[in-house]
Design a protein around this motif. Structure first.
Motif, PDB file in Angstrom:
ATOM      1  N   THR A   1      98.512  20.874  39.615  1.00 26.62           N
ATOM      2  CA  THR A   1      97.579  19.955  40.264  1.00 26.62           C
ATOM      3  C   THR A   1      97.435  20.199  41.765  1.00 26.62           C
ATOM      4  N   SER A   2      98.168  21.195  42.304  1.00 22.31           N
ATOM      5  CA  SER A   2      97.926  21.561  43.695  1.00 22.31           C
ATOM      6  C   SER A   2      96.642  22.387  43.812  1.00 22.31           C
ATOM      7  N   LEU A   3      96.103  22.850  42.660  1.00 28.51           N
ATOM      8  CA  LEU A   3      94.798  23.491  42.635  1.00 28.51           C
ATOM      9  C   LEU A   3      93.714  22.415  42.594  1.00 28.51           C
ATOM     10  N   PRO A   4      92.564  22.624  43.231  1.00 29.61           N
ATOM     11  CA  PRO A   4      91.474  21.638  43.140  1.00 29.61           C
ATOM     12  C   PRO A   4      91.083  21.453  41.673  1.00 29.61           C
ATOM     13  N   HIS A   5      91.080  20.203  41.206  1.00 29.67           N
ATOM     14  CA  HIS A   5      90.795  19.953  39.791  1.00 29.67           C
ATOM     15  C   HIS A   5      90.025  18.649  39.633  1.00 29.67           C
ATOM     16  N   TRP A   6      89.354  18.532  38.468  1.00 26.94           N
ATOM     17  CA  TRP A   6      88.543  17.346  38.168  1.00 26.94           C
ATOM     18  C   TRP A   6      88.400  17.224  36.662  1.00 26.94           C
ATOM     19  N   LEU A   7      88.439  15.973  36.174  1.00 29.61           N
ATOM     20  CA  LEU A   7      88.270  15.685  34.751  1.00 29.61           C
ATOM     21  C   LEU A   7      87.091  14.741  34.571  1.00 29.61           C
ATOM     22  N   GLY A   8      86.298  14.952  33.528  1.00 29.20           N
ATOM     23  CA  GLY A   8      85.184  14.048  33.245  1.00 29.20           C
ATOM     24  C   GLY A   8      84.559  14.379  31.905  1.00 29.20           C
ATOM     25  N   SER A   9      83.527  13.655  31.566  1.00 33.13           N
ATOM     26  CA  SER A   9      82.815  13.901  30.323  1.00 33.13           C
ATOM     27  C   SER A   9      81.899  15.109  30.480  1.00 33.13           C
TER      28      SER A   9
ATOM     29  N   GLY B   1      85.735  13.115  21.893  1.00 34.98           N
ATOM     30  CA  GLY B   1      84.741  13.415  22.902  1.00 34.98           C
ATOM     31  C   GLY B   1      84.877  14.850  23.410  1.00 34.98           C
ATOM     32  N   ARG B   2      84.062  15.194  24.382  1.00 33.21           N
ATOM     33  CA  ARG B   2      84.077  16.536  24.962  1.00 33.21           C
ATOM     34  C   ARG B   2      84.416  16.424  26.450  1.00 33.21           C
ATOM     35  N   LEU B   3      85.550  16.978  26.823  1.00 33.05           N
ATOM     36  CA  LEU B   3      86.063  16.869  28.187  1.00 33.05           C
ATOM     37  C   LEU B   3      85.612  18.064  29.017  1.00 33.05           C
ATOM     38  N   ARG B   4      85.126  17.791  30.230  1.00 36.14           N
ATOM     39  CA  ARG B   4      84.858  18.847  31.190  1.00 36.14           C
ATOM     40  C   ARG B   4      86.033  18.913  32.147  1.00 36.14           C
ATOM     41  N   LEU B   5      86.627  20.087  32.267  1.00 38.55           N
ATOM     42  CA  LEU B   5      87.792  20.288  33.117  1.00 38.55           C
ATOM     43  C   LEU B   5      87.469  21.386  34.126  1.00 38.55           C
ATOM     44  N   VAL B   6      87.469  21.024  35.398  1.00 35.97           N
ATOM     45  CA  VAL B   6      87.216  21.979  36.470  1.00 35.97           C
ATOM     46  C   VAL B   6      88.536  22.224  37.191  1.00 35.97           C
ATOM     47  N   ILE B   7      88.970  23.490  37.222  1.00 36.08           N
ATOM     48  CA  ILE B   7      90.198  23.882  37.921  1.00 36.08           C
ATOM     49  C   ILE B   7      89.858  25.065  38.814  1.00 36.08           C
ATOM     50  N   GLY B   8      89.833  24.853  40.109  1.00 39.36           N
ATOM     51  CA  GLY B   8      89.454  25.928  41.009  1.00 39.36           C
ATOM     52  C   GLY B   8      88.051  26.414  40.699  1.00 39.36           C
ATOM     53  N   GLU B   9      87.934  27.705  40.400  1.00 34.50           N
ATOM     54  CA  GLU B   9      86.638  28.295  40.081  1.00 34.50           C
ATOM     55  C   GLU B   9      86.305  28.208  38.593  1.00 34.50           C
ATOM     56  N   ARG B  10      87.239  27.741  37.785  1.00 33.97           N
ATOM     57  CA  ARG B  10      87.030  27.684  36.332  1.00 33.97           C
ATOM     58  C   ARG B  10      86.394  26.360  35.934  1.00 33.97           C
ATOM     59  N   ASP B  11      85.421  26.415  35.045  1.00 31.09           N
ATOM     60  CA  ASP B  11      84.718  25.229  34.553  1.00 31.09           C
ATOM     61  C   ASP B  11      84.771  25.283  33.028  1.00 31.09           C
ATOM     62  N   LEU B  12      85.624  24.433  32.428  1.00 29.57           N
ATOM     63  CA  LEU B  12      85.899  24.493  30.994  1.00 29.57           C
ATOM     64  C   LEU B  12      85.360  23.261  30.278  1.00 29.57           C
TER      65      LEU B  12
END
Length: 202
Positions: free
Chosen positions: A159-167, A136-147
């Motif tokens: 992980t002390s930086l704001p982060h999020w994982l999703g499709s 699959g294709r993972l979306r990874l948001v870390i701080g201001e970065r959107d990968l």
């Protein structure tokens, strides 16, 4: 003996197969095409209208990449190990791969398919995380970065930086995760070219 009859075990196979297919984000049509079994046969199997057979269960176990015993729900006779159970959180499934109380913890994480990708809701907590995308294709948001990470990509972050994982596209995603306490890092001894370093998502 736990008093469970053979009929009870067989009756539970259909619902287990349906839950597994939905968890992986696979349609009946796609599954039928992958294993060469008609869609109606698979539907009857999941609804309990057709009894499971090895002829049906073996290709399903290969497709889902799980032991045949897991599809049938057979007791693990003679196996003294503790088998850790999946945990659902934030709409995702986490399968523990390690069980020691301290150090680095390993998980397989499954993001189910959705009609529309979730909106990021970044969180923070103490620790350090390393991940590797299996499918699959993972979306990874870390701080201001959107990968966006395709299969085979890896990333590491505090992980002390704001982060999020999703499709990234609404499809199912499977990945491996190593999570350690603050200051614990995952180290790679040598890369493909012989250099040392840790793989990161780009």
């Amino acid at each position: 003996m736990d008093g469970t009859s053979d009929d009870d075990v067989l009756d539970a196979v259909g619902p287990r197969l349906r839950a597994l297919r939905r968890e992986r984000g696979i349609t009946l049509a796609d599954l039928a095409s992958a294993i060469g079994v008609s869609e109606s046969t698979l539907s009857r199997l999941e609804n309990g209208q057709r009894r499971p057979s090895l002829e049906l269960l073996l290709p399903l176990a290969r497709t889902y990449d799980v032991p045949l015993d897991d599809l049938v729900g057979a007791p693990r006779t003679g196996d003294p190990r503790t088998h850790l159970k999946p945990v659902s959180r934030f709409g995702m499934t986490f399968v523990p791969l390690s069980r020691r109380p301290g150090g680095v913890h390993a998980f397989k994480m499954i993001v189910p398919a959705r009609p529309e990708p979730r909106e990021p809701t970044p969180q923070t907590h103490e620790g350090f995380e390393w991940l590797y995308v299996l499918s699959g294709r993972l979306r990874l948001v870390i701080g201001e970065r959107d990968l966006t990470l395709p299969p085979g990509e890896a990333a590491e972050f505090d992980t002390s930086l704001p982060h999020w994982l999703g499709s990234a596209d609404g499809g199912a995603v499977e990945l491996l995760i190593l999570f350690g306490l603050q200051g614990v890092r995952a180290h790679v001894r040598a890369g493909p070219d012989g250099s040392s370093g840790t793989g990161r998502g780009r």
